[in-house]
Scaffold this active site. Structure first.
Site, short mmCIF file in Angstrom:
data_model
loop_
_atom_site.label_atom_id
_atom_site.label_comp_id
_atom_site.label_asym_id
_atom_site.label_seq_id
_atom_site.Cartn_x
_atom_site.Cartn_y
_atom_site.Cartn_z
N HIS A 143 0.80 -1.22 0.00
CA HIS A 143 0.00 0.00 0.00
C HIS A 143 0.83 1.27 0.00
CE1 HIS A 143 -3.82 -1.98 0.28
NE2 HIS A 143 -3.51 -2.60 1.41
N ARG A 166 6.96 -6.29 3.35
CA ARG A 166 5.61 -6.77 3.04
C ARG A 166 5.46 -6.71 1.53
NH1 ARG A 166 -0.39 -4.66 4.85
NH2 ARG A 166 0.27 -2.71 3.87
N ASP A 188 16.20 -12.08 -2.32
CA ASP A 188 17.50 -11.94 -2.99
C ASP A 188 18.10 -10.57 -2.75
OD1 ASP A 188 17.28 -14.50 -3.93
OD2 ASP A 188 16.73 -13.95 -5.98
N GLU A 243 -6.69 -11.24 7.02
CA GLU A 243 -7.38 -9.95 6.91
C GLU A 243 -8.74 -10.05 6.20
OE1 GLU A 243 -4.78 -7.33 4.76
OE2 GLU A 243 -3.96 -8.96 3.55
N ASP A 280 -8.25 -4.10 7.64
CA ASP A 280 -8.86 -4.92 6.58
C ASP A 280 -9.79 -5.97 7.17
OD1 ASP A 280 -8.17 -4.21 3.86
OD2 ASP A 280 -6.10 -4.53 4.44
#
Length: 253
Positions: free
Chosen positions: A46, A71, A85, A147, A173
């Site tokens: 977000h 996230r 990575d 969520e 959420d």
């Protein structure tokens, strides 16, 4: 391999505290990494952040005592592997609604034979060390976000998935999906019960439970309740709150 401070906190029987980055900026990442938090989570879902921002932010965090987490925007294997990575030591994956979703997260973040992650840990070797490949699977933290109604209904089975370290509850959420608003510290009884159910499911499975919180006070309360990973709001929200407080002092609010 460099240790994961989140796991160190857990091994000591303590909750880990994470900063949360909404700004795609390495300077902000460095400031938060030096603030005293155990880890710093870069939000690619977000926040106003993309993968190129993530790389320089991970570089900034690596110069601080905090452990870097990301996230990811979704459970697509490519972005999970890219984040790892690039040097992330933890993956928080949104919208995990089923056992299949949780297994896909574990598969994308684990090397064979545990999973299907391909080899090429670029910055992972620089940050983690030359023995990264031998210890990465045991060092990286994997948290599945609960969520939605579907995720809540499947939370016991999700927590039982091998290789998953735990769950991370998105209270806004979850409240939205339950038709009860988007409060980050909900007072609604249904949402509170849903959060308690997530915590109980994680504990019953021997897994960790995390939660996004609107303040340090709420984060402390949730840690005392038994949550193992707490976020005392985001950089953007903290900046807005600090500005509003200062403007109120000079009569501009």
């Amino acid at each position: 391999m460099r240790p994961n401070r989140v796991r160190e906190r857990w091994n000591a029987g303590e909750a880990a505290v994470s900063g949360w980055l909404s700004f795609g900026n390495s300077y902000t990442a460095e400031i938060v990494g030096l603030s005293g938090v155990d880890c710093v989570t870069i939000d690619l879902q977000h926040a106003m952040t993309d993968v190129s921002d993530m790389i320089v932010m991970l570089q900034a965090i690596s110069a601080t005592p905090a452990t870097p987490f990301v996230r990811v925007p979704n459970a697509e294997p490519g972005i999970i592997m890219k984040a790892l990575d690039a040097g992330s030591y933890g993956i928080i994956c949104p919208l995990v609604n089923s056992v299949g979703d949780a297994k896909a997260l574990v598969d994308a973040s684990s090397y064979p034979p545990l999973g299907g992650r391909s080899f090429g840990p670029a910055r992972g070797l620089l940050y983690g060390g030359p023995d990264y490949a031998q210890h990465a699977d045991a060092t990286i933290v994997r948290l599945a976000m609960i969520e939605t109604r579907e995720g809540l209904a499947a939370v016991d089975d999700i927590c039982a998935v091998d290789g998953l370290d735990g769950i991370f509850v998105g209270p806004s959420d979850l409240g939205l999906n339950l038709g009860r608003g988007t409060a980050a510290d909900p007072s609604d009884s249904d949402v509170r019960a849903a959060i308690d159910r997530c915590l109980a499911a994680a504990k019953a499975a021997g897994k960790r439970a995390g939660l996004f919180c609107p303040s340090g006070a709420v984060a402390r309360r949730r840690a005392e309740q038994g949550f193992d990973f707490v976020v005392p709001n985001s950089d953007a929200n903290l900046l807005k709150a600090a500005l509003a407080a200062e403007l109120a002092v000079i009569g501009k609010a």
